[in-house]
Design an enzyme around this catalytic site. Structure first.
Site, PDB file in Angstrom:
ATOM      1  N   HIS A 146      17.016  -2.862 -14.676  1.00 50.93           N
ATOM      2  CA  HIS A 146      15.886  -2.594 -13.788  1.00 50.93           C
ATOM      3  C   HIS A 146      16.177  -3.007 -12.350  1.00 50.93           C
ATOM      4  O   HIS A 146      15.595  -2.458 -11.413  1.00 50.93           O
ATOM      5  CB  HIS A 146      14.618  -3.285 -14.305  1.00 50.93           C
ATOM      6  CG  HIS A 146      14.572  -4.759 -14.074  1.00 50.93           C
ATOM      7  ND1 HIS A 146      15.079  -5.671 -14.954  1.00 50.93           N
ATOM      8  CD2 HIS A 146      14.066  -5.484 -13.033  1.00 50.93           C
ATOM      9  CE1 HIS A 146      14.893  -6.898 -14.484  1.00 50.93           C
ATOM     10  NE2 HIS A 146      14.296  -6.813 -13.328  1.00 50.93           N
ATOM     11  N   ASP A 157       2.103 -15.774 -17.474  1.00 49.89           N
ATOM     12  CA  ASP A 157       2.151 -15.406 -18.887  1.00 49.89           C
ATOM     13  C   ASP A 157       1.405 -16.418 -19.741  1.00 49.89           C
ATOM     14  O   ASP A 157       0.658 -16.040 -20.660  1.00 49.89           O
ATOM     15  CB  ASP A 157       3.598 -15.279 -19.352  1.00 49.89           C
ATOM     16  CG  ASP A 157       4.318 -14.087 -18.724  1.00 49.89           C
ATOM     17  OD1 ASP A 157       3.667 -13.310 -18.003  1.00 49.89           O
ATOM     18  OD2 ASP A 157       5.544 -13.947 -18.945  1.00 49.89           O
ATOM     19  N   ASP A 165       0.821  -1.214   0.000  1.00 45.49           N
ATOM     20  CA  ASP A 165       0.000   0.000   0.000  1.00 45.49           C
ATOM     21  C   ASP A 165       0.853   1.260   0.000  1.00 45.49           C
ATOM     22  O   ASP A 165       0.685   2.167   0.828  1.00 45.49           O
ATOM     23  CB  ASP A 165      -0.946  -0.010   1.205  1.00 45.49           C
ATOM     24  CG  ASP A 165      -2.011  -1.089   1.105  1.00 45.49           C
ATOM     25  OD1 ASP A 165      -2.232  -1.607  -0.001  1.00 45.49           O
ATOM     26  OD2 ASP A 165      -2.612  -1.426   2.145  1.00 45.49           O
ATOM     27  N   LYS A 175       9.100  -2.594 -40.497  1.00 42.54           N
ATOM     28  CA  LYS A 175       8.914  -3.869 -41.178  1.00 42.54           C
ATOM     29  C   LYS A 175      10.066  -4.852 -40.916  1.00 42.54           C
ATOM     30  O   LYS A 175      11.239  -4.484 -40.995  1.00 42.54           O
ATOM     31  CB  LYS A 175       8.782  -3.644 -42.689  1.00 42.54           C
ATOM     32  CG  LYS A 175       7.551  -2.847 -43.098  1.00 42.54           C
ATOM     33  CD  LYS A 175       6.260  -3.562 -42.703  1.00 42.54           C
ATOM     34  CE  LYS A 175       5.041  -2.775 -43.162  1.00 42.54           C
ATOM     35  NZ  LYS A 175       3.786  -3.461 -42.764  1.00 42.54           N
TER      36      LYS A 175
END
Length: 465
Positions: free
Chosen positions: A121, A188, A26, A314
């Site tokens: 990260h 996933d 929280d 592409k």
């Protein structure tokens, strides 16, 4: 506040979190994870992949608590105060440092800034954890300085002398078997509508601590291989999907172009600013209406507009690179080299027209078999050994990593020219293209086989006037 919170999860069912964990949940720093997609922009290709880092972090913490508690109850295990809490909090906070679209930010955007910033990260998670803890209003658990350092070491997988086996739970650098994978593989697959036969509850049930590491019953060998195989399959079919990568590069280009306005290289070092950064950054750029920012954000807005209208970069071609050719082919400026092979067409090519994408798909331990670093037991968990997989099954992989070189075009009008240049380039280094598999709308990739060449071959660009 009640002592526990019950959360119903589609993967693990009812998960119980103690008061001290809820206090971490929280907070603004943790709630931010609700706005970061677990699979980044895979959501653009697989609409079911709408789950976020928030629920993954909860699931990882839930599994870490269960496994740690089980191991601490094992006879003979010495428990340091707050070990259970530290491992659970490390699992809960291990992804706090993810930026917009998860790995797109640290894997593509930050390197794309061209500032030689070595940042992942996990580095962000460490800073965000300190920020989160300092801003918390209440602390039901008394964490010492050593505890806080231990939590950050667990997040990064940097082993210390304190309870060494606990480093096998959250971020396992020994053999890559950890609860982070247990959760994201199941989660996933669930949201992608895929099936996995990997059974993490069973693996955890037959886990044991011996010689300061987690060991498993030998019958779990196949289960563990299924885990690594599921991971490889997800990377192959989803995480590195060609369209996913194309959009990754578009998001990277959009954010890199916007960097003079937002200065991401500074934001990643300032938790009070980083907390504001999530997937909504594209909308922030797209709908920025301040007059003075229209010109600086013009290119970014154009790229985002193309994403919205599905006018994507592409995919041109790809080829598998034999292990003995990798060192020869990996070049810092491969875009320029390929662009120089423009024989037979009048279209001008330069390095900015071409995107080179290297993919290394493996079983989570590079070229090595991760199972070789796992200890197993039979009847007595205190007597451990390594498994010789050749004596178990003949159909286990013999090679555990494949290297793929992919080429993308920023301008759809130059796809044919880049295709021809890539074809000439592959010929020059001893790779040949099967003409029967030239890419069209019905073919996914080229079948390129190594023909000739040696380790001493050198890549040389043709003479270009």
């Amino acid at each position: 506040m009640s002592q526990e919170k019950l959360i119903n999860d589609p993967i693990h069912g009812y998960m119980t979190f103690k008061k001290w964990a809820v206090e971490f949940i929280d907070t603004k720093a943790f709630q931010r994870l609700r706005d970061i997609k677990q699979l980044g922009n895979s959501y653009y290709i697989f609409p079911g992949a709408c789950h976020n880092r928030f629920e993954h972090s909860l699931g990882t913490a839930h599994l870490a608590y269960i496994l740690t508690k089980k191991l601490l109850e094992q006879p003979g295990i010495e428990r340091v105060n707050n070990d259970l809490e530290c491992v659970t909090l490390a699992a809960l906070c291990h992804d706090l440092g993810h930026g917009p679209f998860s790995h797109v930010f640290d894997g593509d955007v930050i390197p794309g800034l061209g500032l030689n910033i070595k940042w992942k990260h996990e580095d962000g998670s460490e800073k965000m954890f300190d920020y989160l803890y300092d801003k918390m209003e209440t602390h039901s658990i008394d964490l010492s300085t050593d505890d806080l350092k231990f939590i950050k070491n667990l997040i990064k997988g940097d082993r210390t002398k304190r309870s060494p086996y606990l480093f096998d739970i959250v971020s396992n650098k020994r053999n890559s078997v950890d609860v982070d994978k247990f959760d994201y593989l199941a989660r996933d697959c669930y949201y992608l509508g895929m099936k996995s036969l990997f059974d993490s509850p069973r693996l955890m049930r037959f886990s044991y601590v011996t010689e300061d590491q987690i060991v498993y019953q030998h019958k779990e060998c196949f289960n563990i291989y299924e885990m690594f195989h599921t991971r490889y399959t997800l990377y192959k079919k989803v995480y590195t999907h060609r369209v996913t990568r194309a959009i990754n590069f578009m998001i990277r280009d959009a954010l890199v172009e916007a960097n003079p306005v937002y200065h991401f290289e500074d934001i990643i070092r300032k938790p009070e600013e980083y907390i504001k950064l999530n997937d909504s950054i594209l909308y922030k750029i797209e709908y920025e209406d301040r007059k003075e920012l229209q010109e600086p954000l013009k290119k970014s807005k154009e790229i985002i507009e193309k994403i919205r209208n599905r006018k994507l970069y592409k995919f041109v071609n790809e080829c598998f690179i034999p292990q003995d050719k990798k060192d020869q082919i990996i070049k810092k400026d491969l875009e320029t080299l390929i662009a120089s092979y423009r024989k037979g067409n009048n279209v001008s090519l330069n390095k900015n027209d071409i995107i080179v994408d290297w993919q290394y798909l493996n079983y989570a331990n590079g070229e090595k078999n991760p199972v070789e670093h796992i200890k197993f037991y039979k009847k007595d968990p205190n007597k451990v050994f390594s498994l010789d997989t050749d004596g178990i099954c003949y159909i286990f992989p013999k090679q555990y990593e494949e290297t793929i070189l992919r080429i993308f075009a920023r301008d759809p009008e130059k796809v044919d020219s880049i295709q021809n240049a890539f074809k000439e380039f592959t010929k020059s280094i001893g790779l040949s293209i099967n003409e029967g598999f030239l890419p069209d709308e019905n073919v996914d990739f080229l079948d390129i086989n190594l023909k000739g060449g040696s380790k001493d071959d050198k890549i040389k660009a043709p003479n270009v006037p």
